[in-house]
Design a protein around this motif. Structure first.
Motif, mmCIF file in Angstrom:
data_model
loop_
_atom_site.group_PDB
_atom_site.id
_atom_site.type_symbol
_atom_site.label_atom_id
_atom_site.label_comp_id
_atom_site.label_asym_id
_atom_site.label_seq_id
_atom_site.Cartn_x
_atom_site.Cartn_y
_atom_site.Cartn_z
ATOM 1 N N VAL A 129 0.849 -1.203 0.000
ATOM 2 C CA VAL A 129 0.000 0.000 0.000
ATOM 3 C C VAL A 129 0.883 1.251 0.000
ATOM 4 O O VAL A 129 1.814 1.371 0.797
ATOM 5 C CB VAL A 129 -0.930 0.011 1.239
ATOM 6 N N LYS A 130 0.580 2.183 -0.913
ATOM 7 C CA LYS A 130 1.423 3.383 -1.083
ATOM 8 C C LYS A 130 0.901 4.598 -0.300
ATOM 9 O O LYS A 130 1.675 5.391 0.220
ATOM 10 C CB LYS A 130 1.490 3.770 -2.567
ATOM 11 N N ASN A 131 -0.419 4.770 -0.250
ATOM 12 C CA ASN A 131 -0.985 5.996 0.321
ATOM 13 C C ASN A 131 -1.718 5.708 1.632
ATOM 14 O O ASN A 131 -2.372 4.674 1.762
ATOM 15 C CB ASN A 131 -1.987 6.629 -0.662
ATOM 16 N N PRO A 132 -1.626 6.635 2.591
ATOM 17 C CA PRO A 132 -2.352 6.442 3.856
ATOM 18 C C PRO A 132 -3.855 6.265 3.613
ATOM 19 O O PRO A 132 -4.426 6.865 2.696
ATOM 20 C CB PRO A 132 -2.091 7.753 4.615
ATOM 21 N N ALA A 133 -4.472 5.426 4.438
ATOM 22 C CA ALA A 133 -5.926 5.210 4.368
ATOM 23 C C ALA A 133 -6.647 6.441 4.912
ATOM 24 O O ALA A 133 -6.035 7.278 5.589
ATOM 25 C CB ALA A 133 -6.289 3.989 5.207
ATOM 26 N N ILE A 134 -7.952 6.540 4.635
ATOM 27 C CA ILE A 134 -8.706 7.603 5.305
ATOM 28 C C ILE A 134 -8.960 7.166 6.752
ATOM 29 O O ILE A 134 -8.827 5.997 7.109
ATOM 30 C CB ILE A 134 -10.027 7.946 4.567
ATOM 31 N N TYR A 135 -9.324 8.127 7.576
ATOM 32 C CA TYR A 135 -9.561 7.893 9.012
ATOM 33 C C TYR A 135 -10.511 6.709 9.202
ATOM 34 O O TYR A 135 -11.568 6.653 8.562
ATOM 35 C CB TYR A 135 -10.165 9.162 9.612
ATOM 36 N N HIS A 136 -10.126 5.738 10.026
ATOM 37 C CA HIS A 136 -11.004 4.587 10.239
ATOM 38 C C HIS A 136 -10.988 4.138 11.698
ATOM 39 O O HIS A 136 -9.974 4.188 12.380
ATOM 40 C CB HIS A 136 -10.710 3.426 9.272
ATOM 41 N N VAL A 137 -12.181 3.728 12.126
ATOM 42 C CA VAL A 137 -12.441 3.405 13.529
ATOM 43 C C VAL A 137 -12.948 1.969 13.621
ATOM 44 O O VAL A 137 -13.794 1.552 12.833
ATOM 45 C CB VAL A 137 -13.515 4.361 14.120
ATOM 46 N N GLY A 138 -12.429 1.215 14.580
ATOM 47 C CA GLY A 138 -12.860 -0.171 14.774
ATOM 48 C C GLY A 138 -13.540 -0.365 16.115
ATOM 49 O O GLY A 138 -13.015 0.053 17.154
ATOM 50 N N ILE A 139 -14.718 -0.997 16.078
ATOM 51 C CA ILE A 139 -15.476 -1.255 17.306
ATOM 52 C C ILE A 139 -15.894 -2.719 17.302
ATOM 53 O O ILE A 139 -16.894 -3.100 16.686
ATOM 54 C CB ILE A 139 -16.720 -0.329 17.394
ATOM 55 N N PRO A 140 -15.110 -3.595 17.963
ATOM 56 C CA PRO A 140 -15.444 -5.019 17.957
ATOM 57 C C PRO A 140 -16.681 -5.336 18.787
ATOM 58 O O PRO A 140 -16.881 -4.765 19.863
ATOM 59 C CB PRO A 140 -14.197 -5.682 18.563
ATOM 60 N N THR A 141 -17.518 -6.244 18.263
ATOM 61 C CA THR A 141 -18.709 -6.682 19.005
ATOM 62 C C THR A 141 -18.600 -8.165 19.351
ATOM 63 O O THR A 141 -19.563 -8.785 19.786
ATOM 64 C CB THR A 141 -19.985 -6.436 18.168
ATOM 65 N N ILE A 142 -17.426 -8.731 19.099
ATOM 66 C CA ILE A 142 -17.113 -10.106 19.480
ATOM 67 C C ILE A 142 -15.597 -10.114 19.693
ATOM 68 O O ILE A 142 -14.884 -9.310 19.086
ATOM 69 C CB ILE A 142 -17.541 -11.119 18.395
ATOM 70 N N SER A 143 -15.122 -10.979 20.584
ATOM 71 C CA SER A 143 -13.705 -10.943 20.938
ATOM 72 C C SER A 143 -12.958 -12.168 20.445
ATOM 73 O O SER A 143 -13.449 -13.292 20.579
ATOM 74 C CB SER A 143 -13.562 -10.855 22.457
ATOM 75 N N GLY A 144 -11.759 -11.918 19.909
ATOM 76 C CA GLY A 144 -10.906 -13.045 19.561
ATOM 77 C C GLY A 144 -10.062 -12.867 18.316
ATOM 78 O O GLY A 144 -8.932 -13.317 18.264
ATOM 79 N N THR A 145 -10.607 -12.195 17.294
ATOM 80 C CA THR A 145 -9.894 -12.161 16.019
ATOM 81 C C THR A 145 -8.627 -11.319 16.082
ATOM 82 O O THR A 145 -7.692 -11.549 15.319
ATOM 83 C CB THR A 145 -10.771 -11.592 14.887
ATOM 84 N N MET A 194 -11.200 -18.903 20.189
ATOM 85 C CA MET A 194 -10.102 -19.820 19.870
ATOM 86 C C MET A 194 -9.145 -19.225 18.830
ATOM 87 O O MET A 194 -7.978 -19.598 18.777
ATOM 88 C CB MET A 194 -10.648 -21.163 19.365
ATOM 89 N N ASP A 195 -9.626 -18.299 18.016
ATOM 90 C CA ASP A 195 -8.731 -17.607 17.097
ATOM 91 C C ASP A 195 -7.635 -16.912 17.913
ATOM 92 O O ASP A 195 -6.442 -16.985 17.590
ATOM 93 C CB ASP A 195 -9.529 -16.585 16.268
ATOM 94 N N CYS A 196 -8.047 -16.279 19.013
ATOM 95 C CA CYS A 196 -7.098 -15.614 19.905
ATOM 96 C C CYS A 196 -6.163 -16.630 20.567
ATOM 97 O O CYS A 196 -4.942 -16.418 20.639
ATOM 98 C CB CYS A 196 -7.868 -14.843 20.974
ATOM 99 N N PHE A 197 -6.729 -17.736 21.046
ATOM 100 C CA PHE A 197 -5.914 -18.773 21.696
ATOM 101 C C PHE A 197 -4.853 -19.305 20.718
ATOM 102 O O PHE A 197 -3.672 -19.442 21.058
ATOM 103 C CB PHE A 197 -6.826 -19.910 22.181
ATOM 104 N N VAL A 198 -5.275 -19.566 19.480
ATOM 105 C CA VAL A 198 -4.343 -20.079 18.467
ATOM 106 C C VAL A 198 -3.289 -19.026 18.114
ATOM 107 O O VAL A 198 -2.114 -19.345 17.930
ATOM 108 C CB VAL A 198 -5.116 -20.570 17.215
ATOM 109 N N HIS A 199 -3.697 -17.730 18.037
ATOM 110 C CA HIS A 199 -2.709 -16.658 17.842
ATOM 111 C C HIS A 199 -1.585 -16.781 18.864
ATOM 112 O O HIS A 199 -0.400 -16.717 18.535
ATOM 113 C CB HIS A 199 -3.350 -15.270 18.032
ATOM 114 N N SER A 200 -1.978 -16.933 20.131
ATOM 115 C CA SER A 200 -0.968 -16.945 21.203
ATOM 116 C C SER A 200 -0.085 -18.184 21.104
ATOM 117 O O SER A 200 1.132 -18.101 21.262
ATOM 118 C CB SER A 200 -1.632 -16.839 22.577
ATOM 119 N N ILE A 201 -0.676 -19.344 20.819
ATOM 120 C CA ILE A 201 0.105 -20.588 20.710
ATOM 121 C C ILE A 201 1.103 -20.494 19.550
ATOM 122 O O ILE A 201 2.285 -20.827 19.682
ATOM 123 C CB ILE A 201 -0.825 -21.809 20.481
ATOM 124 N N GLU A 202 0.616 -20.013 18.397
ATOM 125 C CA GLU A 202 1.484 -19.960 17.215
ATOM 126 C C GLU A 202 2.599 -18.928 17.383
ATOM 127 O O GLU A 202 3.727 -19.128 16.927
ATOM 128 C CB GLU A 202 0.649 -19.664 15.965
#
Length: 360
Positions: A129-145, A194-202
């Motif tokens: 990616v060459k150019n900065p993205a426009i302003y972006h906000v993330g609000i998770p409604t589930i935990s793990g990814t 479990m996505d989070c658990f696997v992140h930590s294990i790997e």
């Protein structure tokens, strides 16, 4: 030696009810009446007044409800970007993603593609990616990814399933409100956690491991064990903790990488459309040879929560289909190098992967 200078999420707010401050947080970023805020919201919240009534629209602001049956595709991102460019005379003031990993990845990808020419498939890979993205906000409604904190956005393209990994991908602002996770169905809560658990294990078992990654990975690992194996946490405490495990799990791979489970899960996702969290679980269940302790704990968690994984998902595949999955998995070279080491190609053969896929 040159060390990677990684970007972090520059602003984060945490707390139950912090979602109520969204308008106050983004208002100073408004570029004018014709530059809308565009909200991507998981369509599971369509008609959910408890959440949507707190999204305050002004001028030309717009909500786009995102179906999440399938993982995001590059063609889908390109279509959304084209629609936004055709509908509005000015660039949006910002993109806000409210949902799980799919919605957050779409918000990240769209914010990048609004300022970069060409198609999103051209940016699948590392540091394209060459150019900065426009302003972006993330609000998770589930935990793990960990999508709320990571520098990647995972997309299925015409040739591969691979993220846009770049310094411009991370959110400018994240709102961590554990209250938003209260209605997540049990199976989804488990698979995404479990996505989070696997992140930590790997991360913790990888050759790229360093003290930076280890400190985050160990924290995510400990919290996951607490949330998924202990009984003393209240529901609210478990929500609070899992949200922080997700953050730490995402951070643990900033300076390292994921490994075998993610590489093979991408193959399942690309060919069969199996969602990322579920795919990780299907694969991880068979990886005793790579992560013996982690797989043992995973099986305990699965049993404790009465989770039944899909089985025989590969048994009817022909050789051509198996080869497609193997190609996608083997294409993720940094993941294999982290998992096995620089000489991974002499240890991981196509037959190794085919035998594993046929067990799933």
């Amino acid at each position: 030696m040159s060390f990677k200078n990684f970007p972090m999420v520059s602003r984060v707010i945490y707390g139950r009810g912090s979602f109520n401050q969204l308008d106050e947080i983004i208002s100073p970023k408004r570029q004018g009446r014709d530059a809308p805020f565009i909200y991507f919201i998981d369509d599971v919240f369509k008609g959910n007044h408890w959440l949507t009534s707190r999204v305050s629209l002004s001028y030309k602001d717009k909500i786009i409800y995102v179906p999440t049956e399938e993982e995001p595709k590059t063609s889908q991102i390109d279509q959304i970007v084209e629609d936004i460019i055709l509908e509005f005379s000015e660039h949006p003031s910002g993109i806000i993603g409210i949902g799980g990993g799919i919605v957050l990845d779409i918000a990240k990808a769209v914010s990048i593609m609004l300022t970069n020419e060409g198609e999103s498939k051209d940016y699948q890979g590392w540091d394209l990616v060459k150019n900065p993205a426009i302003y972006h906000v993330g609000i998770p409604t589930i935990s793990g990814t960990g999508a709320e904190v990571s520098r990647t956005t995972i997309l299925t393209g015409p040739e591969r399933k691979l993220g846009i990994n770049s310094d411009y991908t991370p959110f400018d602002q994240v709102i961590l409100d554990p209250e938003l996770t209260k209605d997540v169905p049990k199976d989804q809560w488990f698979f995404t956690g479990m996505d989070c658990f696997v992140h930590s294990i790997e991360s913790l078992n990888g050759t790229f491991l360093n003290a930076f990654s280890q400190s985050y990975g160990e924290k995510a690992f400990e919290i996951c064990k607490e949330v998924f194996l202990e009984d003393y946490l209240s529901e609210e405490e478990a929500q609070d903790k899992l949200m922080m495990a997700s953050w730490h799990g995402g951070m643990s791979i900033a300076y390292s990488q994921v490994g075998v489970a993610h590489a093979m899960s991408y193959g399942l996702g690309y060919l069969l459309g199996i969602k990322h969290g579920v795919g990780n679980c299907i694969v991880f269940d068979h990886l005793e040879a790579f992560y013996p302790e982690g797989v043992k704990l995973f099986k305990q968690m699965k049993e404790k929560h009465n989770i039944v994984l899909p089985s025989d998902v590969c048994k009817d595949l022909d050789q051509h289909q198996l080869d497609i999955m193997i190609d996608v998995a083997l294409g993720l070279e940094p993941l294999w190098e982290n998992a096995i080491g620089k000489n991974w190609k002499s240890k991981i053969t196509r037959q190794t992967l085919q035998d594993l896929y046929l067990k799933m």
